[in-house]
Design a protein around this motif. Structure first.
Motif, mmCIF file in Angstrom:
data_model
loop_
_atom_site.group_PDB
_atom_site.id
_atom_site.type_symbol
_atom_site.label_atom_id
_atom_site.label_comp_id
_atom_site.label_asym_id
_atom_site.label_seq_id
_atom_site.Cartn_x
_atom_site.Cartn_y
_atom_site.Cartn_z
ATOM 1 N N GLN A 346 2.141 -5.589 -7.593
ATOM 2 C CA GLN A 346 0.828 -5.168 -8.025
ATOM 3 C C GLN A 346 -0.045 -5.289 -6.679
ATOM 4 O O GLN A 346 -0.997 -4.498 -6.524
ATOM 5 N N ALA A 349 0.584 -2.067 -4.668
ATOM 6 C CA ALA A 349 -0.357 -0.959 -5.468
ATOM 7 C C ALA A 349 -1.781 -0.918 -5.208
ATOM 8 O O ALA A 349 -2.272 -0.050 -4.946
ATOM 9 N N ARG A 353 -4.059 1.697 -2.844
ATOM 10 C CA ARG A 353 -5.598 2.216 -3.678
ATOM 11 C C ARG A 353 -6.445 1.773 -2.552
ATOM 12 O O ARG A 353 -7.463 2.648 -2.371
#
Length: 775
Positions: A346, A349, A353
């Motif tokens: 996570q 990711a 972003r």
């Protein structure tokens, strides 16, 4: 000289006597005339007088022979021869009288036949007054006796009469002496017989008393034997039960002695009725006995086999438990790896972003205030990083492990390395944010001005000679920064208000040398209050600057010594002047900080053994202090101060006050000051133990010996015994009584009166040497 006795003679006898006298004088005159031509005879002067006993006999003879007297009176008077005119009678010579032979014979017979008259004559005789001494017969001094002579009798020879009278007198004197001698003999014999009778009577009386006493003793013995027979008959069943009770009590005492260190109480207290408690205890004991009998009954071989089986089952269950715990720990490790992998996925990711710039800004901010707020002397523990081998040995139960991707391991290592670098960077920034003191005086200038304006200077800080001024000025060389409580909006990290470690050590030395050890500053309670407040200010600066190292150790050692000495010197002072609880709190904090510096420091500390022992002696009986000492290295534990402190702590835990006080004599002055607050409880335990051990009415314990055991003088030992309700008699002996022991009321027992064991060790030591450790 014999007294003259007057006799009354009848008138008829008087005429006869005068005639006899005249005749007598006439005859004498004739004789003188007839012999005048020839040889003249010389007669001795004097008058022949009969003795008194003859007079008494003569009276009786006269009374009996009245006829004879009448005849003599009736006889015609004898003519007297005429006296020659030329011869004169001698002056002072009475005429000689003669006595008729019949009257003389009658008087003799009456005196011989009548013992009463004889005794009366003996008592009236002048010759018996000498008591067995031969009298000097001077008849001339006796009054002449008128003797009636018969008319017509021939004249008798006076010499023969005189001799006869002398013989009679001698005979009577002899008889009198013999009678008195016999009387004395009879009297002596009578006295001897009386004494013999009295002795016999006394012997019989003593014999009667002895027999009476023996009878009473036999009677009492009979009664005692009867009572003993009754007691034996009554106590015979009890004796059998007492044997079993003695055996049971010995077992109970052995059990109590074995487990006495586990008993949390000092005494046993029974609530309610004692009989009810004993009944309940008996019921519980019977139940326990029943359970024990049930457990011991059965086949011992089967029981041993069961025990072996149970032992095997225990070992197997232990192995299974270890395997299960290992599998569970592996499961937890696997779960943590799964969670970490999920978080990393996570995170990657989210980083993709947000972008690289935003990520760099989030991970590496310019300031990390969190690092600056970490507490003093608390190093952040590094995160535990699992090794690659641990991860590789983890069971492959999850899907991520079956993939076997090397990129995941590289990502994990990269994240962990970044975390370690982040921690080091925060620590470096935290060190840079710690304030450093820049004030080179004991009191900052701004604070000195404020206190002068507010008139808050202590008299120890005022310029000499300005004590009576309304607003005196402060001496920069004597003023010391006071303690101030932290408050909201107050900046306590200003470098100009903080003193560096060297100045702090200099301040502490000034407080000790010029204030605490000064002989001119008094009272010492005010000195203690001033030094205590300024030492709190020093500690505050040390905490803000996170001081460590040799300066910190030197300051804390002097602070701890000062607080320990103050706890001894100000013991018993009023609470408004000295609060022992506050002193104890700050002493414990400084001592804990000092021991932490010893544990975390890298240099050598020459006074470490001293303060390790002081910490144990001050916290005597504390399990935490004992555990800390046992965790020390062998070199420190085997040092003499620590070994002695451990021995005293063991005696305190065993409640052996005699051994504790004996070991306390080997302590130095500072160690005795640390121990002194436990001496009251120790001496109280000693008196309580002796009150139970010597509880007897006839037991007397010497006060001198007790004073030696208490490490006190005789007078303080007597006052201490009386404070606990024990009696001290006039012979300096203590009467211990378990029932008389009582706790003293608050305020009656002053600890400072029983500091002999500490005061005698101070001798010539000064406060400066004591606090600096030069003693």
């Amino acid at each position: 000289m014999a007294s003259r006795r007057k006799t009354t003679v009848p008138s008829t006898l008087k005429s006869v006597s005068t005639d006899a006298k005249s005749s007598k004088s006439g005859s004498n005159a004739n004789k003188a005339n007839s012999n005048g031509a020839g040889k003249k005879s010389v007669k001795p002067t004097g008058t022949i007088v009969k003795s008194r006993y003859m007079q008494a006999a003569e009276k009786t003879s006269l009374s009996k022979s009245n006829s004879l007297t009448n005849e003599s009176i009736a006889a015609p008077p004898r003519p007297s021869s005429p006296k020659p005119s030329g011869v004169k009678p001698k002056v002072g010579t009475p005429p000689r009288r003669t006595m008729a032979p019949q009257a003389l014979a009658a008087s003799r017979m009456s005196s011989d036949t009548e013992p009463s008259l004889l005794g009366r004559s003996i008592l009236q005789s002048t010759f018996s007054d000498g008591h067995f001494h031969r009298p000097d017969f001077d008849i001339s001094v006796i009054k002449e006796k008128t003797v009636i002579e018969k008319a017509g009798e021939p004249e008798r020879n006076p010499e023969n009469d005189k001799r006869l009278i002398e013989m009679n007198t001698f005979l009577l004197a002899y008889l009198t002496a013999k009678m008195e001698s016999n009387t004395m003999k009879l009297k002596a014999e009578a006295e001897a017989r009386i004494l013999q009778e009295m002795e016999e009577e006394e012997a019989l009386h003593n014999e009667v008393q002895e027999k009476k006493r023996q009878h009473l003793l036999m009677e009492k013995e009979r009664l005692v034997n009867e009572m003993l027979d009754l007691q034996i008959a009554a106590l015979t069943p009890v004796a059998e039960a007492a044997k079993q009770f003695t055996k049971d009590y010995k077992c109970f005492a052995t059990a109590v002695d074995t487990t006495r260190h586990e008993l949390p109480v000092k005494n046993f207290y029974i609530d309610g009725d004692r009989k009810e408690f004993l009944d309940k205890a008996e019921a519980c004991l019977r139940e326990s006995e029943k359970l024990l009998v049930e457990c011991t009954e059965g086949n011992y071989k089967d029981n041993s086999t069961c025990l072996d089986c149970l032992r095997d089952m225990k070992m197997v269950s232990k192995d299974i438990s270890q395997q299960v715990s290992g599998a569970f720990s592996e499961l937890l490790e696997m779960s943590s790896l799964v969670c970490r992998h999920t978080i990393q996925v996570q995170q990657s990711a989210e980083e993709e972003r947000l972008g690289a710039a935003r990520t760099q800004e989030l991970y590496c901010p310019k300031q990390r205030p969190v690092c600056a707020e970490r507490p003093m002397n608390r190093r952040r523990a590094p995160r535990r990083i699992s090794s690659h081998s641990q991860r590789r040995d983890a069971p492959a139960g999850g899907g991520y492990c079956r993939q076997g991707s090397q990129e995941q391991w590289r990502g994990q290592d990269k994240a962990q390395v970044s975390e370690v670098e982040e921690d080091e960077r925060c620590q470096q920034q935290g060190k840079e944010t710690v304030p450093r003191g820049a004030c080179q005086t004991m009191c900052p200038a701004r604070e000195l001005r404020d206190r002068e304006a507010q008139n808050r200077l202590h008299r120890f800080e005022i310029v000499a000679g300005m004590e009576k001024v309304r607003r005196p000025r402060g001496d920069p060389l004597r003023a010391v920064k006071e303690y101030s409580r932290p408050a909201a909006g107050k900046d306590s990290t200003n470098p100009n208000d903080l003193r560096p470690p060297a100045v702090l050590l200099k301040t502490v030395c000034y407080l000790i040398d010029d204030i605490a050890a000064s002989p001119h500053l008094h009272p010492w309670t005010e000195v203690y209050s001033f030094v205590f407040d300024r030492l709190r200010g020093v500690k505050q600066d040390m905490i803000i600057q996170r001081v460590s190292g040799m300066h910190c150790v030197a300051i804390l050692e002097r602070t701890v010594r000062f607080l320990i000495y103050a706890s001894y010197r100000l013991c018993g002072e009023p609470l408004r002047l000295y609060d022992p609880r506050i002193n104890d709190t700050h002493l414990q904090e400084n001592l804990s900080w000092l021991l932490d510096c010893y544990a975390t420091g890298t240099g050598s500390h020459p006074n470490q053994e001293e303060f390790q022992a002081l910490g144990l002696l001050y916290n005597l009986g504390s399990a935490r202090a004992s555990q800390h000492i046992m965790e020390l290295p062998e070199r420190l534990r085997s040092s003499p101060p620590v070994t002695l402190a451990l021995s005293i702590n063991r005696a305190f835990l065993e409640r052996n006050p005699v051994r504790l006080l004996r070991l306390a004599r080997r302590l130095n002055f500072m160690q005795s000051c640390a121990l002194h607050r436990h001496l009251v409880a120790c001496r109280r335990d000693l008196l309580l133990i002796y009150s139970h051990g010597h509880n007897s009415r006839n037991c007397r314990f010497p006060l001198d010996t007790l004073a030696q055991l208490l490490s006190l003088d005789t007078s303080p030992a007597a006052r201490l015994c009386q404070a606990y309700g024990l009696e001290v008699n006039r012979d300096n002996q203590v009467v211990f009584s378990k029932a008389g022991f009582a706790e003293p009321t608050q305020g009656d027992l002053h600890c400072n009166l029983y500091h002999n064991i500490v005061a005698e060790k101070q001798r010539d030591l000064t406060i400066k040497n004591i606090i600096h450790g030069c003693a």
